[in-house]
Scaffold this active site. Structure first.
Site, PDB file in Angstrom:
ATOM      1  CE1 TYR A 146       5.195   4.265   7.751  1.00 14.53           C
ATOM      2  CE2 TYR A 146       5.019   3.812  10.090  1.00 14.53           C
ATOM      3  CZ  TYR A 146       4.426   3.978   8.857  1.00 14.53           C
ATOM      4  OH  TYR A 146       3.074   3.850   8.723  1.00 14.53           O
TER       5      TYR A 146
ATOM      6  CG  HIS B 177      -4.031   0.848   4.580  1.00 14.09           C
ATOM      7  ND1 HIS B 177      -3.633  -0.297   5.192  1.00 14.09           N
ATOM      8  CD2 HIS B 177      -3.003   1.714   4.731  1.00 14.09           C
ATOM      9  CE1 HIS B 177      -2.429  -0.136   5.706  1.00 14.09           C
ATOM     10  NE2 HIS B 177      -2.014   1.070   5.437  1.00 14.09           N
TER      11      HIS B 177
ATOM     12  CD  GLU C   5       3.791   0.841   7.131  1.00 12.55           C
ATOM     13  OE1 GLU C   5       3.157   1.232   6.133  1.00 12.55           O
ATOM     14  OE2 GLU C   5       3.258   0.662   8.238  1.00 12.55           O
TER      15      GLU C   5
ATOM     16  CG  HIS D  14      -0.210   0.164   2.530  1.00 17.72           C
ATOM     17  ND1 HIS D  14       0.147  -0.900   3.313  1.00 17.72           N
ATOM     18  CD2 HIS D  14       0.229   1.260   3.198  1.00 17.72           C
ATOM     19  CE1 HIS D  14       0.769  -0.478   4.400  1.00 17.72           C
ATOM     20  NE2 HIS D  14       0.835   0.835   4.359  1.00 17.72           N
TER      21      HIS D  14
ATOM     22  CG  HIS E  36       0.095   1.654  12.110  1.00 21.58           C
ATOM     23  ND1 HIS E  36       0.761   2.845  12.210  1.00 21.58           N
ATOM     24  CD2 HIS E  36       0.621   1.030  11.029  1.00 21.58           C
ATOM     25  CE1 HIS E  36       1.635   2.940  11.228  1.00 21.58           C
ATOM     26  NE2 HIS E  36       1.584   1.853  10.505  1.00 21.58           N
TER      27      HIS E  36
ATOM     28  CG  HIS F 137       4.355   5.075   4.269  1.00 17.34           C
ATOM     29  ND1 HIS F 137       3.566   5.822   5.115  1.00 17.34           N
ATOM     30  CD2 HIS F 137       3.722   3.876   4.151  1.00 17.34           C
ATOM     31  CE1 HIS F 137       2.516   5.100   5.484  1.00 17.34           C
ATOM     32  NE2 HIS F 137       2.577   3.920   4.908  1.00 17.34           N
TER      33      HIS F 137
HETATM   34 FE   LIG Z   1       1.507   2.285   5.778  1.00 18.72          FE
END
Ligand SMILES: [Fe+2]
Length: 308
Positions: A256, A200, A266, A153, A247, A215
């Site tokens: 990251y 996502h 990431e 992503h 997260h 990112h």
């Molecule tokens: Fe991400």
């Protein structure tokens, strides 16, 4: 098949400053494999668990950042059908001929109100180095470096993300598993969008300057692999942003870091399974620190301000 239309973010073209350094990073640190190096200087790579010819394109340029992300769609018919809908929504669509990238068929492209170029394509050759399909082993050769299994992503910064959400949800049939609200009003500060049941496929943060990349993320298998990635970052003195951490938003486990050109990467594992009937998870502005970095419960300045 219930899974129709847009399938996934399949190709991403990133600008890099120094190809040899960038290649060392994406190949030996992240663990992608080089598929081909073309005469225009672009280099094509893929993760070990990807079937298609390539997923990551590095383009030598004067500035780092994102050229475009391209979503793979389920059929050539869909590509034809969606074009007039994109135009009717208010964006100009251009055409990229088959073969502009090795193994890739015709693509259509347009620029979002956030300033990001998005492309759609259907045809792409299968990789000679794809995962097995007949009595398949878990991998055909042992993953190397961090063992990034696939391009997963990206997070984009730019203006008008309310319009961007409208486009992805109304035209491309994405849905929004999660969002962060602005301190007041109904606008969102950040949105997470998916065409699949990943939490996502693409995310956006509202930001004045258009077309920025925050990112690009690659999938690892689990928390142990995120820890091993942290070891590789330390051993190789890779520029670290933050992590390993988790997260609150998406629940992903993450670290990251930066490529040698300043593009943020990431590596990511876990995260919940999203479904379009689930309620949208919403974070108040005052809880955004915990939403982004669940353990630290605060954002760092670099995470908010360093973009390419
Ligand atoms: Fe991400």
């Amino acid at each position: 098949m219930a899974f129709k239309g847009v399938l996934r973010p399949g190709l991403i073209q990133i600008r890099v400053l120094e190809m040899a350094e960038a290649l060392n990073h994406y190949q030996n640190i992240l663990g992608l494999d080089v598929v081909s190096e073309e005469s225009d200087g672009r280099v094509y790579l893929k993760g070990w668990d990807e079937f298609d010819h390539h997923s990551v394109v590095l383009r030598p340029a004067e500035s780092a950042g994102l050229d475009f992300v391209a979503f793979k769609v389920d059929s050539a018919d869909y590509l034809q059908e969606i074009e007039p809908k994109i135009v009717a929504w208010g964006m100009e669509v251009d055409h990229v001929a088959a073969g502009e990238q090795p193994g890739v068929g015709p693509r259509i492209g347009f620029t979002l109100p956030s300033g990001h170029r998005i492309e759609l394509y259907h045809e792409i050759e299968l990789s000679d180095d794809a995962p097995g399909v007949v009595n398949p082993e878990i991998y055909t050769k042992r993953p190397h470096g961090m063992g990034a299994s696939r391009f997963d992503h990206l997070l984009c910064y730019g203006p008008n993300i309310g319009k961007v959400r409208e486009f992805f949800c109304d035209v491309l049939d994405f849905y929004q598993p999660e969002k962060v609200d602005m301190p007041e009003g109904e606008d969102s500060l950040a949105i997470w969008l998916t065409a699949s049941n990943k939490a996502h496929d693409i995310a956006f943060v509202e930001h004045e300057e258009p077309g920025k990349l925050h990112h690009v993320a690659f999938l690892l298998q689990d928390w142990n692999e995120v820890g091993a990635a942290a070891d590789i970052i330390a051993i190789n003195d890779v520029s670290l942003d933050i992590g390993p951490t988790r997260h609150g938003i998406t629940r992903g486990q993450t670290i990251y870091f930066f490529d040698p050109c300043g593009n943020r990467n990431e590596v990511y594992a876990g995260g919940y399974t999203a479904y379009p009937d689930h309620p949208v998870r919403t974070w108040d502005f005052e809880h955004v620190g915990k939403g982004i970095f669940y353990y630290e419960r605060a954002l760092n300045d670099r995470f908010l301000t360093v973009l390419t």
